[in-house]
Design an enzyme around this catalytic site. Structure first.
Site, PDB file in Angstrom:
ATOM      1  N   THR A  25     -36.990 -72.243 -26.086  1.00 32.83           N
ATOM      2  CA  THR A  25     -35.826 -71.348 -26.095  1.00 32.83           C
ATOM      3  C   THR A  25     -35.025 -71.475 -24.809  1.00 32.83           C
ATOM      4  O   THR A  25     -33.807 -71.277 -24.807  1.00 32.83           O
ATOM      5  CB  THR A  25     -36.311 -69.896 -26.298  1.00 32.83           C
ATOM      6  OG1 THR A  25     -36.876 -69.806 -27.600  1.00 32.83           O
ATOM      7  CG2 THR A  25     -35.185 -68.887 -26.191  1.00 32.83           C
ATOM      8  N   SER A  71     -41.684 -75.124 -29.181  1.00 29.27           N
ATOM      9  CA  SER A  71     -43.108 -75.256 -28.862  1.00 29.27           C
ATOM     10  C   SER A  71     -44.026 -74.755 -29.968  1.00 29.27           C
ATOM     11  O   SER A  71     -45.231 -75.003 -29.920  1.00 29.27           O
ATOM     12  CB  SER A  71     -43.441 -74.573 -27.531  1.00 29.27           C
ATOM     13  OG  SER A  71     -43.619 -73.191 -27.685  1.00 29.27           O
ATOM     14  N   THR A 104     -42.007 -70.504 -25.261  1.00 31.95           N
ATOM     15  CA  THR A 104     -43.000 -69.460 -24.963  1.00 31.95           C
ATOM     16  C   THR A 104     -44.134 -69.423 -25.983  1.00 31.95           C
ATOM     17  O   THR A 104     -45.219 -68.945 -25.679  1.00 31.95           O
ATOM     18  CB  THR A 104     -42.347 -68.058 -24.947  1.00 31.95           C
ATOM     19  OG1 THR A 104     -41.770 -67.795 -26.231  1.00 31.95           O
ATOM     20  CG2 THR A 104     -41.293 -67.952 -23.867  1.00 31.95           C
ATOM     21  N   ASP A 105     -43.879 -69.944 -27.207  1.00 29.18           N
ATOM     22  CA  ASP A 105     -44.842 -69.719 -28.290  1.00 29.18           C
ATOM     23  C   ASP A 105     -46.221 -70.317 -28.025  1.00 29.18           C
ATOM     24  O   ASP A 105     -47.239 -69.719 -28.370  1.00 29.18           O
ATOM     25  CB  ASP A 105     -44.280 -70.250 -29.615  1.00 29.18           C
ATOM     26  CG  ASP A 105     -43.200 -69.329 -30.174  1.00 29.18           C
ATOM     27  OD1 ASP A 105     -43.135 -68.165 -29.748  1.00 29.18           O
ATOM     28  OD2 ASP A 105     -42.418 -69.782 -31.026  1.00 29.18           O
TER      29      ASP A 105
END
Ligand code: ASP
Length: 322
Positions: A25, A71, A104-105
């Protein structure tokens, strides 16, 4: 120096920071500046993210695009490429630290992989954002500045993540919120430190440990062991475990209830799986804490996804089948 970046006067700063871009992101774009959720991740090249930060002008910074993905789609081949790129950069004496832009995932999984494989003596700082680069209040630019500040701090070491001014160690890093910009937590262990106006304030010791070594990732991705996560819950059944075993799974992580308890139906299937040669590790499905007492094992303090990765690495390191 990548094109689009402010030029560096040689000799102004002796230490080089290398930024490795992987997407996420932080590199995402939406059609509207007010849209923080309807965006596409991994659109902007890492050099563009850096070029948008005049604060970095004059600093010795290099950039390399290692991957460009959301990710959630992280895979073994990208991990291999990233780990090799980080190791290559850290082998250069002029490099003070490496920053990795990431989604971030699966940030916590990549952080753990790099810590276990490289356990670097210099800082490897993962950085991400919850809002796309096009947002009217994007968090990525400040996070990136903070990450560079941490990577430049003398004595910083190990794999850490920096978001919302907070510095987390790879071992404790957990994504705990799907939306807010301060989406990560370090649980009982607490933060390593905070970044305030470009200055790191440390709270505790930074990550150390013995690296497994880059060679542990050498096996072709298609030959990596197959490790799945199963969850114990009310009305759990053993059928999914039996299907996985029949399909050839090599390892199972059970995200157990509370202090490592497992529903009797699932437990019976897991015992049968172990009996047939499948490695079974137990961790808690609780968001914080570690297993205490007889259920403690190699994954006692790990999240299910961290344990899945750890079991994968352990099988890769043993160089056994699967
Ligand atoms: N899906 C995005 C990613 O992990 C989410 C983010 O970066 O915040 O790449």
């Amino acid at each position: 120096m990548p094109s689009g970046l402010p030029s560096t006067s040689p000799g102004t700063l002796p230490s080089t920071i290398v930024i490795l871009g992987t997407g996420g992101t932080i590199a995402g774009a939406a059609a509207s500046t007010s849209d923080n959720v309807g965006y596409t991740a991994a659109q902007r090249p890492v050099v563009d993210l850096l070029a948008a930060l005049p604060q970095l002008a004059g600093q010795a910074i290099e950039a390399e695009q290692v991957a460009q993905l959301d990710s959630k789609d992280m895979d073994a081949a990208t991990w291999q490429r990233l780990a090799r790129a980080v190791a290559r950069q850290l082998a250069r004496p002029e490099v003070a630290g490496v920053v990795v832009t990431h989604g971030t995932d699966t940030l916590e999984e990549t952080a753990w992989l790099l810590q276990r494989v490289l356990a670097p003596a210099r800082p490897v700082v993962l950085v991400a954002a919850m809002r796309p680069a096009t947002s009217i209040a994007a968090d990525g630019p400040q996070n990136l500045l903070d990450a560079v500040a941490v990577a430049r701090t003398p004595g910083a070491r190990g794999v850490v993540a920096v978001l919302a001014g907070r510095v987390h160690a790879a071992a404790e890093l957990r994504k705990v919120h799907p939306y807010r910009t301060d989406a990560f937590d370090s649980g009982d262990a607490g933060l390593l430190g905070v970044v305030e106006e470009g200055v790191l304030r440390r709270f505790r010791d930074w990550p150390a440990g013995e690296p497994l070594g880059l060679g542990v990732l050498d096996r072709a991705p298609a030959d990596w062991p197959w490790v799945e996560i199963v969850v114990s819950h009310a009305a759990a059944r053993g059928d999914a475990v039996r299907a996985l075993v029949a399909a050839g799974v090599h390892g199972l992580v059970v995200a157990a209830t509370g202090n490592g308890t497992v529903h009797r139906e699932l437990d019976a299937a897991l015992r049968a799986a172990e009996h047939s040669g499948v490695t079974v590790w137990r961790c808690t499905r609780c968001a914080q804490g570690a297993l205490v007492g007889p259920n403690r094992g190699p994954a006692a303090s790990m999240s299910p996804w961290q344990a899945r990765l750890e079991l994968t690495l352990s099988r890769l390191a043993s160089r056994g089948g699967g």
